[in-house]
Design a protein around this motif. Sequence first.
Motif, short mmCIF file in Angstrom:
data_model
loop_
_atom_site.label_atom_id
_atom_site.label_comp_id
_atom_site.label_asym_id
_atom_site.label_seq_id
_atom_site.Cartn_x
_atom_site.Cartn_y
_atom_site.Cartn_z
N ALA A 215 -13.22 3.67 -2.64
CA ALA A 215 -12.18 4.67 -2.89
C ALA A 215 -11.24 4.14 -3.97
O ALA A 215 -10.80 2.98 -3.90
CB ALA A 215 -11.40 4.96 -1.62
N ILE A 216 -10.94 4.98 -4.96
CA ILE A 216 -10.12 4.56 -6.10
C ILE A 216 -8.97 5.54 -6.25
O ILE A 216 -9.16 6.76 -6.31
CB ILE A 216 -10.96 4.53 -7.39
CG1 ILE A 216 -12.17 3.60 -7.20
CG2 ILE A 216 -10.12 4.08 -8.57
CD1 ILE A 216 -13.29 3.86 -8.16
N ASP A 217 -7.74 5.01 -6.31
CA ASP A 217 -6.55 5.84 -6.41
C ASP A 217 -5.42 4.98 -6.95
O ASP A 217 -5.60 3.77 -7.17
CB ASP A 217 -6.19 6.43 -5.04
CG ASP A 217 -5.46 7.77 -5.15
OD1 ASP A 217 -4.41 7.80 -5.82
OD2 ASP A 217 -5.93 8.76 -4.56
N ILE A 218 -4.24 5.59 -7.16
CA ILE A 218 -3.07 4.82 -7.59
C ILE A 218 -2.01 4.79 -6.50
O ILE A 218 -0.93 4.23 -6.70
CB ILE A 218 -2.47 5.39 -8.90
CG1 ILE A 218 -2.03 6.85 -8.71
CG2 ILE A 218 -3.47 5.28 -10.04
CD1 ILE A 218 -1.27 7.41 -9.90
N HIS A 219 -2.31 5.41 -5.34
CA HIS A 219 -1.37 5.43 -4.22
C HIS A 219 -1.92 4.57 -3.09
O HIS A 219 -2.97 4.90 -2.50
CB HIS A 219 -1.15 6.87 -3.72
CG HIS A 219 -0.58 7.79 -4.75
ND1 HIS A 219 0.74 7.75 -5.13
CD2 HIS A 219 -1.17 8.78 -5.47
CE1 HIS A 219 0.96 8.69 -6.04
NE2 HIS A 219 -0.18 9.32 -6.27
N ASN A 220 -1.23 3.47 -2.76
CA ASN A 220 -1.71 2.59 -1.70
C ASN A 220 -1.78 3.29 -0.35
O ASN A 220 -2.68 3.00 0.46
CB ASN A 220 -0.81 1.35 -1.60
CG ASN A 220 -1.05 0.37 -2.73
OD1 ASN A 220 -2.17 0.25 -3.23
ND2 ASN A 220 0.00 -0.34 -3.15
N SER A 221 -0.87 4.21 -0.08
CA SER A 221 -0.88 4.91 1.20
C SER A 221 -2.16 5.73 1.35
O SER A 221 -2.75 5.79 2.44
CB SER A 221 0.34 5.82 1.32
OG SER A 221 0.36 6.79 0.29
N THR A 232 -15.43 1.24 2.42
CA THR A 232 -15.69 -0.19 2.60
C THR A 232 -14.86 -1.03 1.64
O THR A 232 -14.62 -2.21 1.90
CB THR A 232 -17.18 -0.50 2.39
OG1 THR A 232 -17.56 -0.11 1.05
CG2 THR A 232 -18.04 0.25 3.40
N HIS A 233 -14.44 -0.42 0.53
CA HIS A 233 -13.61 -1.10 -0.46
C HIS A 233 -12.62 -0.09 -1.04
O HIS A 233 -12.92 1.10 -1.12
CB HIS A 233 -14.44 -1.68 -1.61
CG HIS A 233 -15.51 -2.63 -1.17
ND1 HIS A 233 -16.72 -2.21 -0.66
CD2 HIS A 233 -15.55 -4.00 -1.17
CE1 HIS A 233 -17.47 -3.26 -0.37
NE2 HIS A 233 -16.78 -4.35 -0.66
N THR A 234 -11.46 -0.55 -1.45
CA THR A 234 -10.49 0.29 -2.15
C THR A 234 -10.03 -0.41 -3.42
O THR A 234 -9.99 -1.65 -3.48
CB THR A 234 -9.26 0.59 -1.27
OG1 THR A 234 -8.60 -0.64 -0.94
CG2 THR A 234 -9.67 1.31 0.01
N ILE A 235 -9.70 0.39 -4.43
CA ILE A 235 -9.21 -0.14 -5.70
C ILE A 235 -8.00 0.68 -6.12
O ILE A 235 -8.08 1.91 -6.22
CB ILE A 235 -10.27 -0.07 -6.81
CG1 ILE A 235 -11.52 -0.88 -6.44
CG2 ILE A 235 -9.70 -0.56 -8.14
CD1 ILE A 235 -12.67 -0.71 -7.41
N ASN A 236 -6.88 0.02 -6.34
CA ASN A 236 -5.73 0.67 -6.96
C ASN A 236 -5.87 0.48 -8.46
O ASN A 236 -5.64 -0.59 -9.00
CB ASN A 236 -4.42 0.05 -6.46
CG ASN A 236 -3.20 0.81 -6.96
OD1 ASN A 236 -3.16 1.24 -8.12
ND2 ASN A 236 -2.19 0.97 -6.11
N SER A 237 -6.30 1.53 -9.14
CA SER A 237 -6.62 1.42 -10.57
C SER A 237 -5.38 1.26 -11.44
O SER A 237 -5.50 1.00 -12.64
CB SER A 237 -7.41 2.65 -11.03
OG SER A 237 -6.70 3.84 -10.74
N LYS A 238 -4.20 1.39 -10.83
CA LYS A 238 -2.96 1.16 -11.57
C LYS A 238 -2.61 -0.32 -11.63
O LYS A 238 -1.98 -0.78 -12.59
CB LYS A 238 -1.82 1.95 -10.92
CG LYS A 238 -0.54 2.01 -11.72
CD LYS A 238 0.47 2.93 -11.04
CE LYS A 238 1.74 3.08 -11.86
NZ LYS A 238 2.72 4.00 -11.21
#
Length: 385
Positions: A215-221, A232-238
Amino acid sequence: MKIIAAVVNGVNEEYVLEELTLGELYSDEVIVKMVATGICQSDEALRVGAEAYPMPAVLGHEGAGIIEKVGSAVKDFAVGDQVVMAYNYCGTCPSCRTGHPAVCTEWAALNFSGNRSDGSYTFYKADGTPVSNFFTQSSFATYTITNSKNLIKVDPEADLRLIGPLGCGLLTGFGTVVNGLQPQTGSSIAIFGTGAVGLGALMTAKIVGCSTIIAIDIHNSRLETASELGATHTINSKTENLQERIDEITGGRGVNYSIDTTGISSIMKASIDILALGGSFAPLAVKPNSLELKPFTDLIMSNRKVVGVLMGDSVPQLAIPQLIQYHKQGKFPFDKFVKFYKFNEFNQAAADSNSGETIKPVIIIDESYRSRNDEPLIVFNKYFN
């Protein structure tokens, strides 16, 4: 029949509650008393003018309600039936006959013209001014006229306050995975944007057996919610380097599938760049932005594919009951990111959605409605403000 609806009178104007008159009920139509409706980013795209639409209009296309009256030619529905509403389709063209009503040859005319094929309307102002409908549904109203093909009958115990969003955003995310991309068990998928469509795709990827779900987003929440739902993994692209993190997660191979729900040109391009050899990408956002690429180097040399998928290429009458079952089984827990609003809070709900504060706003139109099942009622009380 007099009704109250949230009307958008011009581009980028706010929703205004107005008294309207319902037009004539045609033989293949029904009147639905609305219980609740989701607000989708497609509604916002039309309201702010990202896509042209005839105004004034009553938007809304994630509605759930109870049938109030049926036309003389309607055979499969009766007064009192609980229904979710989706899109309209002709039912007779080659696409419809082969199980792909989302690409019906009349789809745009039926869902995006604002009126019926004969030029008549389903809503009118007091002075006779016609008001456009949307998706042959216009769920932002206390009552609406819709075609019987828009309807999906649901169990009497289903909580109509919760399941309206299954008619578009969640249906799109679900269908894009199972019908559009058709990922193999054990494959990897990256999803850009963790709104309702993205999270619908994410939960579906888990159901069908993807082993790596990014999952890729700019909002940690929102990324935290994605983790709870199966990422299984998250990326804050910001704050993180996207390509480096994808290489780290996939061992430098890239992902087998990617979905973009943002509609931002640079992100759509990144969705292709992170694909593995033979990978497939599905862009889903209703945005006017373009995607620039070099077909030979970006696609041909790597045997990559860009897959267009409208409404998840789903048959709503089949998919929505399945999604309700998945929810009952705990496999599709979309209630975790729903927030309820009152009927006079359309503008606040839209603002909260646009800011990222709320993932899926749902407007409760009939606050007197009660479900037969206590469990969804508990969910309602927990999330309603």
